[in-house]
Design a protein around this motif. Structure first.
Motif, PDB file in Angstrom:
ATOM      1  N   ALA A 124     -27.979-103.164  31.864  1.00 24.86           N
ATOM      2  CA  ALA A 124     -27.507-101.813  32.184  1.00 24.86           C
ATOM      3  C   ALA A 124     -26.386-101.863  33.207  1.00 24.86           C
ATOM      4  O   ALA A 124     -25.382-101.141  33.084  1.00 24.86           O
ATOM      5  CB  ALA A 124     -28.662-100.963  32.699  1.00 24.86           C
ATOM      6  N   ALA A 143     -23.208-102.996  31.627  1.00 26.60           N
ATOM      7  CA  ALA A 143     -22.623-101.936  30.801  1.00 26.60           C
ATOM      8  C   ALA A 143     -22.187-100.732  31.622  1.00 26.60           C
ATOM      9  O   ALA A 143     -21.664 -99.765  31.071  1.00 26.60           O
ATOM     10  CB  ALA A 143     -23.635-101.500  29.749  1.00 26.60           C
ATOM     11  N   ALA A 191     -31.782 -95.227  25.336  1.00 25.35           N
ATOM     12  CA  ALA A 191     -30.959 -95.391  24.132  1.00 25.35           C
ATOM     13  C   ALA A 191     -31.510 -96.456  23.192  1.00 25.35           C
ATOM     14  O   ALA A 191     -31.155 -96.483  22.011  1.00 25.35           O
ATOM     15  CB  ALA A 191     -29.523 -95.738  24.532  1.00 25.35           C
ATOM     16  N   LEU A 192     -32.396 -97.318  23.693  1.00 23.90           N
ATOM     17  CA  LEU A 192     -32.966 -98.396  22.877  1.00 23.90           C
ATOM     18  C   LEU A 192     -34.366 -98.069  22.366  1.00 23.90           C
ATOM     19  O   LEU A 192     -35.033 -98.933  21.784  1.00 23.90           O
ATOM     20  CB  LEU A 192     -33.020 -99.696  23.695  1.00 23.90           C
ATOM     21  CG  LEU A 192     -31.668-100.285  24.132  1.00 23.90           C
ATOM     22  CD1 LEU A 192     -31.881-101.421  25.119  1.00 23.90           C
ATOM     23  CD2 LEU A 192     -30.877-100.759  22.920  1.00 23.90           C
ATOM     24  N   LEU A 244     -23.689-108.357  23.704  1.00 25.20           N
ATOM     25  CA  LEU A 244     -23.539-106.909  23.782  1.00 25.20           C
ATOM     26  C   LEU A 244     -22.404-106.428  22.880  1.00 25.20           C
ATOM     27  O   LEU A 244     -21.412-107.128  22.688  1.00 25.20           O
ATOM     28  CB  LEU A 244     -23.256-106.475  25.232  1.00 25.20           C
ATOM     29  CG  LEU A 244     -24.229-106.977  26.311  1.00 25.20           C
ATOM     30  CD1 LEU A 244     -23.828-106.447  27.674  1.00 25.20           C
ATOM     31  CD2 LEU A 244     -25.660-106.613  25.973  1.00 25.20           C
ATOM     32  N   ASP A 245     -22.568-105.210  22.349  1.00 26.75           N
ATOM     33  CA  ASP A 245     -21.483-104.628  21.553  1.00 26.75           C
ATOM     34  C   ASP A 245     -20.468-103.956  22.470  1.00 26.75           C
ATOM     35  O   ASP A 245     -20.553-104.066  23.705  1.00 26.75           O
ATOM     36  CB  ASP A 245     -22.042-103.654  20.509  1.00 26.75           C
ATOM     37  CG  ASP A 245     -22.752-102.447  21.140  1.00 26.75           C
ATOM     38  OD1 ASP A 245     -22.542-102.184  22.343  1.00 26.75           O
ATOM     39  OD2 ASP A 245     -23.504-101.762  20.420  1.00 26.75           O
ATOM     40  N   TYR A 262     -38.224-102.003  22.492  1.00 25.98           N
ATOM     41  CA  TYR A 262     -36.789-101.753  22.349  1.00 25.98           C
ATOM     42  C   TYR A 262     -36.281-102.166  20.961  1.00 25.98           C
ATOM     43  O   TYR A 262     -36.798-103.107  20.355  1.00 25.98           O
ATOM     44  CB  TYR A 262     -35.994-102.524  23.411  1.00 25.98           C
ATOM     45  CG  TYR A 262     -36.368-102.169  24.831  1.00 25.98           C
ATOM     46  CD1 TYR A 262     -36.064-100.915  25.350  1.00 25.98           C
ATOM     47  CD2 TYR A 262     -37.021-103.088  25.647  1.00 25.98           C
ATOM     48  CE1 TYR A 262     -36.409-100.590  26.659  1.00 25.98           C
ATOM     49  CE2 TYR A 262     -37.364-102.776  26.951  1.00 25.98           C
ATOM     50  CZ  TYR A 262     -37.058-101.528  27.454  1.00 25.98           C
ATOM     51  OH  TYR A 262     -37.400-101.201  28.742  1.00 25.98           O
ATOM     52  N   LYS A 307     -24.093 -98.552  33.113  1.00 25.33           N
ATOM     53  CA  LYS A 307     -24.880 -97.400  32.689  1.00 25.33           C
ATOM     54  C   LYS A 307     -26.124 -97.261  33.557  1.00 25.33           C
ATOM     55  O   LYS A 307     -26.610 -98.236  34.141  1.00 25.33           O
ATOM     56  CB  LYS A 307     -25.270 -97.543  31.217  1.00 25.33           C
ATOM     57  CG  LYS A 307     -24.074 -97.493  30.270  1.00 25.33           C
ATOM     58  CD  LYS A 307     -24.513 -97.538  28.820  1.00 25.33           C
ATOM     59  CE  LYS A 307     -23.287 -97.450  27.895  1.00 25.33           C
ATOM     60  NZ  LYS A 307     -23.672 -97.491  26.461  1.00 25.33           N
ATOM     61  N   TYR A 348     -29.970 -96.299  29.815  1.00 25.67           N
ATOM     62  CA  TYR A 348     -29.772 -97.497  29.012  1.00 25.67           C
ATOM     63  C   TYR A 348     -31.028 -97.816  28.199  1.00 25.67           C
ATOM     64  O   TYR A 348     -30.961 -98.090  26.991  1.00 25.67           O
ATOM     65  CB  TYR A 348     -29.424 -98.672  29.927  1.00 25.67           C
ATOM     66  CG  TYR A 348     -28.919 -99.902  29.205  1.00 25.67           C
ATOM     67  CD1 TYR A 348     -27.580-100.004  28.828  1.00 25.67           C
ATOM     68  CD2 TYR A 348     -29.774-100.962  28.918  1.00 25.67           C
ATOM     69  CE1 TYR A 348     -27.102-101.135  28.180  1.00 25.67           C
ATOM     70  CE2 TYR A 348     -29.307-102.094  28.273  1.00 25.67           C
ATOM     71  CZ  TYR A 348     -27.977-102.184  27.901  1.00 25.67           C
ATOM     72  OH  TYR A 348     -27.510-103.304  27.255  1.00 25.67           O
ATOM     73  N   ARG A 349     -32.188 -97.754  28.864  1.00 23.22           N
ATOM     74  CA  ARG A 349     -33.439 -98.014  28.158  1.00 23.22           C
ATOM     75  C   ARG A 349     -33.716 -96.935  27.104  1.00 23.22           C
ATOM     76  O   ARG A 349     -34.153 -97.233  25.991  1.00 23.22           O
ATOM     77  CB  ARG A 349     -34.595 -98.085  29.155  1.00 23.22           C
ATOM     78  CG  ARG A 349     -34.606 -99.348  30.012  1.00 23.22           C
ATOM     79  CD  ARG A 349     -35.646 -99.223  31.116  1.00 23.22           C
ATOM     80  NE  ARG A 349     -35.856-100.471  31.840  1.00 23.22           N
ATOM     81  CZ  ARG A 349     -35.076-100.913  32.818  1.00 23.22           C
ATOM     82  NH1 ARG A 349     -34.010-100.212  33.190  1.00 23.22           N
ATOM     83  NH2 ARG A 349     -35.351-102.060  33.438  1.00 23.22           N
ATOM     84  N   MET A 408     -24.349-102.337  24.578  1.00 19.50           N
ATOM     85  CA  MET A 408     -25.733-102.355  24.115  1.00 19.50           C
ATOM     86  C   MET A 408     -26.063-103.699  23.454  1.00 19.50           C
ATOM     87  O   MET A 408     -25.202-104.287  22.789  1.00 19.50           O
ATOM     88  CB  MET A 408     -25.992-101.205  23.138  1.00 19.50           C
ATOM     89  CG  MET A 408     -25.637 -99.837  23.700  1.00 19.50           C
ATOM     90  SD  MET A 408     -26.417 -99.485  25.308  1.00 19.50           S
ATOM     91  CE  MET A 408     -28.138 -99.325  24.810  1.00 19.50           C
TER      92      MET A 408
END
Length: 373
Positions: free
Chosen positions: A186, A189, A199-200, A100-101, A144, A191, A196-197, A105
């Motif tokens: 998620a 993170a 955003a992908l 993850l960043d 995704y 979120k 979360y989904r 994400m």
């Protein structure tokens, strides 16, 4: 399982509901020793095949019996015989990880799973260099945006146990793994699972649309009573985009009751909306039954379960309210017969997490794991 056969010296007639009628004809010809053109198969409505009637073992056995009788013979398997001498859904083991960043994400996705390859037995030419396109469906064609993705499949066959297709086939296992893991990412993170989904999915507008529609229609974010929770899943399999939101209630004893399922589906051009809704409704019941009760065990080489008292399916009074919302467009039509089965399972297990805080990484659901959650 049933089949009627009349074997004569100059020919053979078969009456059966089967998904591969040419194979049924070939099996009868081989068993009787007759030329293919001397075998006539009358195909009937299959009454619910779900992959089981892609096999011709029942035809072969009926022909063998009919060869001993002067006249037509109808062979019917009892439910006990059917359950204990079936072709079984494959068992899989998965290992999955992600990098993850700073925003939580995924920038790297790594997965390895092992299990049976039905295609290697059923259609050997389709099993090329260890790759089974059916077994990997829903594992590699994700909607995704994942910048770095690595997926491995290893064929492992259970000794002595015949495995076969099951409604939603490869996706039935892969969507559960992917969408369960997506929920865990998620949570890591911190979120919301829908956000979360979403955003992908910038590069998959149709996928994003069904996710947002399902969340909206389900009232995502609205409070639920204690012991209840909502879970979401999103998939692209069978050329159809689908999102489910499930509402579940978990009792103090760990028993799970699915109260409501909201589905948004984009299957391209729709000819008959009632058929789409009916397929989703049936698939949801099918998938929930498998998630909560779908366990076959063996002892001393024999299947222990015999009927619906110990191999349960969802009962009428346990069925959830099911809502189906169809996206209208003119895209090429996708598949609807199997999609709903794979989509609902992780929605249910993610809802169990929302209700109890307990992650389930194995199916079917074990109430004992949730009893003290």
């Amino acid at each position: 399982m049933n089949c009627t056969v009349h074997v004569r010296k100059d020919g053979c007639e078969v009456w059966v509901g089967n998904q591969v009628i040419a194979r049924a004809q070939a099996a009868a010809a081989k068993t009787t020793g007759l030329p293919l053109e001397k075998v006539v198969v009358h195909n009937h409505l299959i009454g619910g095949g779900f992959g089981r009637r892609l096999e011709i073992d029942g035809v072969t056995r009926a022909v063998q019996i009919a060869m001993q009788v002067d006249g037509p013979v109808k062979v019917i398997w009892t439910r006990e015989e059917d359950i204990q001498h079936d072709m079984y859904r494959p068992y899989f083991v998965d290992r999955i990880s992600a990098g993850l960043d700073e925003a939580g994400m995924p920038i790297a996705w790594n997965r390895r799973f092992a299990g049976s390859s039905i295609l290697a037995r059923w259609l050997p030419p389709a099993f090329n260099n260890g790759l089974d396109p059916d077994t990997t469906d829903g594992a590699i064609n994700l909607p995704y945006t994942l910048p770095n993705m690595h997926v491995e499949y290893l064929r492992m066959e259970p000794p002595g146990i015949p495995t076969a297709f099951w409604r939603s086939v490869g996706a039935s296992h892969n969507v559960f793994v992917v969408e369960s893991f997506m929920d865990e990412l998620a949570a890591a993170a911190k979120k919301d699972p829908v956000d979360y989904r979403r955003a992908l999915l910038d590069k998959a507008p149709r996928a994003k649309a069904v996710l947002e529609l399902a969340a909206e229609k389900a009232g995502w974010g609205r409070p639920l009573p204690q012991g209840s929770g909502r879970g979401v899943s999103m998939q692209f399999v069978f050329e159809t985009f689908m999102a489910h939101v499930a509402e579940v209630e978990v009792s103090k004893d760990g028993e799970v009751r699915v109260r409501r399922v909201v589905c948004a589906v984009d299957c391209g051009s729709v000819v008959n909306p009632d058929t789409v809704r009916a397929q989703v409704q049936g698939a949801v019941i099918f998938g929930i039954s498998a998630a909560l009760f779908g366990r076959i065990t063996l002892k001393n080489g024999r299947v222990e379960q015999t009927n619906f008292h110990d191999y349960r399916v969802l009962r009428l009074n346990e069925a959830p309210d099911i809502e189906v919302h169809i996206v209208q467009n003119n895209q090429p039509p996708g598949g609807m017969g199997e999609s709903g089965t794979s989509a609902v399972v992780p929605a249910v297990t993610n809802a169990i997490f929302a209700a109890t805080g307990k992650r389930l990484r194995k199916l079917p659901v074990d109430p004992a794991e949730l009893k003290h959650a």
